[in-house]
Scaffold this active site. Structure first.
Site, PDB file in Angstrom:
ATOM      1  N   SER A  48     -12.221   3.835   8.243  1.00 45.17           N
ATOM      2  CA  SER A  48     -10.951   4.354   7.755  1.00 45.17           C
ATOM      3  C   SER A  48     -10.243   5.160   8.849  1.00 45.17           C
ATOM      4  CB  SER A  48     -11.166   5.170   6.484  1.00 45.17           C
ATOM      5  OG  SER A  48      -9.948   5.394   5.823  1.00 45.17           O
ATOM      6  N   ASP A  73      -7.232  -4.123   1.236  1.00 42.59           N
ATOM      7  CA  ASP A  73      -7.845  -2.816   1.415  1.00 42.59           C
ATOM      8  C   ASP A  73      -7.424  -1.855   0.300  1.00 42.59           C
ATOM      9  OD1 ASP A  73      -7.476   0.091   2.682  1.00 42.59           O
ATOM     10  OD2 ASP A  73      -9.155  -0.898   3.666  1.00 42.59           O
ATOM     11  N   HIS A  94     -12.910  -0.733   0.551  1.00 52.83           N
ATOM     12  CA  HIS A  94     -12.498   0.104   1.680  1.00 52.83           C
ATOM     13  C   HIS A  94     -13.754   0.668   2.327  1.00 52.83           C
ATOM     14  CE1 HIS A  94      -9.760   2.618   4.009  1.00 52.83           C
ATOM     15  NE2 HIS A  94     -10.480   3.683   3.704  1.00 52.83           N
TER      16      HIS A  94
END
Length: 421
Positions: free
Chosen positions: A203, A299, A366
């Site tokens: 991330s 995502d 994610h």
């Protein structure tokens, strides 16, 4: 006792996590407000695999203060290190923690009172799972490497350098990066000619990996194999459902508030504005070091926070779809397929380089490298019967060229989708 301790850690993270037995898919359930926990990647999922994960203690970087390399609140930055052994004794996997960003004084002041902005609030021990696991069954290629997780406490993907004296905020992400690298090098990270290096992150840490990839390469001798893995870091400069620029406006605040411009690659800033150069799509073509992009085509963070945030969905048309892809209408799925197409267009040139790797699976998730259930498990996601851990290992060790791109949703029944309540 170890299992009870780990269950306590799980409870503290307020994850509710289960498998929907009525479906071929994996569904992981969270409250919508807990999405930031995905980026932290404290993995409750590993408890489902029947093994107590390795817990690794926090080391504060004592030399950092003299360099001005401090968290948002001025406290020392830190990392968690588990030493390698055997064939991995001279190899280093450095993982950059994720956890969003702060784009204005208000959100940064809030952040400095959490583990994302202060080492005072950081966990003293964290579990090492997925790519950080020390178990060969869970992490076949990197289990015996020196494995490091650098904690994230600046709010600009380890790239800012500035301060706001009135608000008592220190924006020192770049200095934290440099101080951490110097400290790790003093512990042997680059001194052996047989060393190997892999920089990874999820991330916001995946974005940081892209930004710092070539810098990391430069720490090692040219004869050393060094590569980078960005997990869920391919944030697209996308249009939201109201035809606005939610993510661009947000990133602009991060870049300008925290003084990120001077630390972005000049190969980008010499022809694009600084905010554009915070988007990976404008950086990946100029990265010289071999890079692997691991991303879901849909995502979850980008669906919720970039494409269909509540601020762009004033009538709530996207509310149910944002929480659960199974509740999306045909037109909403069509919109999300457009997002996938944009992602594939962004990586087209990148994928032509033999040294680069790809794993783009058609899941609503994610971060997949630090969760054991998605990294490497009996039912982990696959493309062409190859799990993520094996794809990354094949690419890193040059066993195979890996350019895995999934068919469009809903064709993949190995996904571990995330569903929010």
């Amino acid at each position: 006792m170890g299992n009870l301790f780990w269950l306590g850690i799980v409870a503290a993270l307020v994850f509710s996590f289960w498998v929907d037995a009525l479906s071929a898919y994996q569904y992981h359930h969270f409250n919508e407000t807990e999405l930031s926990l995905l980026e932290a990647q404290e993995q409750a999922s590993s408890s489902l695999l029947g093994r107590t994960p390795l817990m690794v203690g926090l080391t504060l970087i004592q030399s950092a203060a003299a360099k001005g390399a401090v968290c948002l609140d001025g406290t020392l930055p830190g990392y968690h290190l588990h030493r390698g052994y055997g064939s991995g004794a001279n190899s280093w996997l450095v993982n950059l923690e994720g956890g969003g960003w702060c784009n204005n004084v208000r959100t940064c002041v809030y952040r400095k009172k959490t583990r994302r902005g202060s080492s005072t609030f950081m966990e003293k021990q964290i579990p090492f799972t997925g790519i950080l696991s020390n178990n060969a069954e869970d992490n076949p290629d990197f289990f015996n490497w020196n494995r490091v997780k650098i904690r994230y406490c600046d709010g600009a993907s380890f790239a800012g350098d500035g301060e706001d004296k009135a608000a008592q905020l220190q924006f020192r992400g770049q200095r934290i990066w440099l101080a951490a690298m110097e400290d790790l090098m003093s512990k042997g990270m680059h001194t052996n000619i047989s060393a190997s290096g892999l920089l990874s992150g999820c991330s916001a840490g995946g974005l940081a990996t892209i930004i710092h990839c070539d810098e990391f390469r430069g720490l090692f001798p040219q004869t050393t194999k060094v590569k980078c893995l960005s997990d869920a870091g391919l944030f697209l400069d996308a249009i939201d459902v109201s035809r606005g620029h939610t993510i661009r406006n947000f990133f602009s605040g991060v870049v300008w508030l925290q003084g990120v411009k001077k630390n972005l690659p000049s190969s980008c800033t010499n022809h694009l504005d600084p905010t554009s150069c915070f988007f990976p799509q404008n950086l990946i073509a100029s990265i010289r070091t071999p890079l692997f992009i691991l991303n879901t085509a849909y995502d979850s963070w980008q669906v919720q926070s970039s494409l269909a945030p509540s601020s762009a969905d004033t009538h709530g048309y996207w509310h149910d779809c944002r929480l659960n892809h199974a509740k999306c209408t045909t037109s909403q799925i069509h919109f999300l397929q457009g997002f996938r197409n944009q992602m594939l267009n962004v990586i087209r040139g990148f994928s032509r380089s033999r040294q680069n790797g790809l794993f783009i699976n058609s899941c609503f998730a994610h971060c997949q490298s630090e969760r054991q259930d998605t990294w490497f498990a009996d039912n982990s996601p696959v493309i062409g019967n190859k799990a993520i851990a094996l794809a990354v290992g094949d690419w890193y060790f040059d066993r195979a060229v890996v350019k895995a791109i999934d068919c469009p949703y809903p064709c993949d029944n190995t996904c571990h989708h995330l569903v929010f309540r």
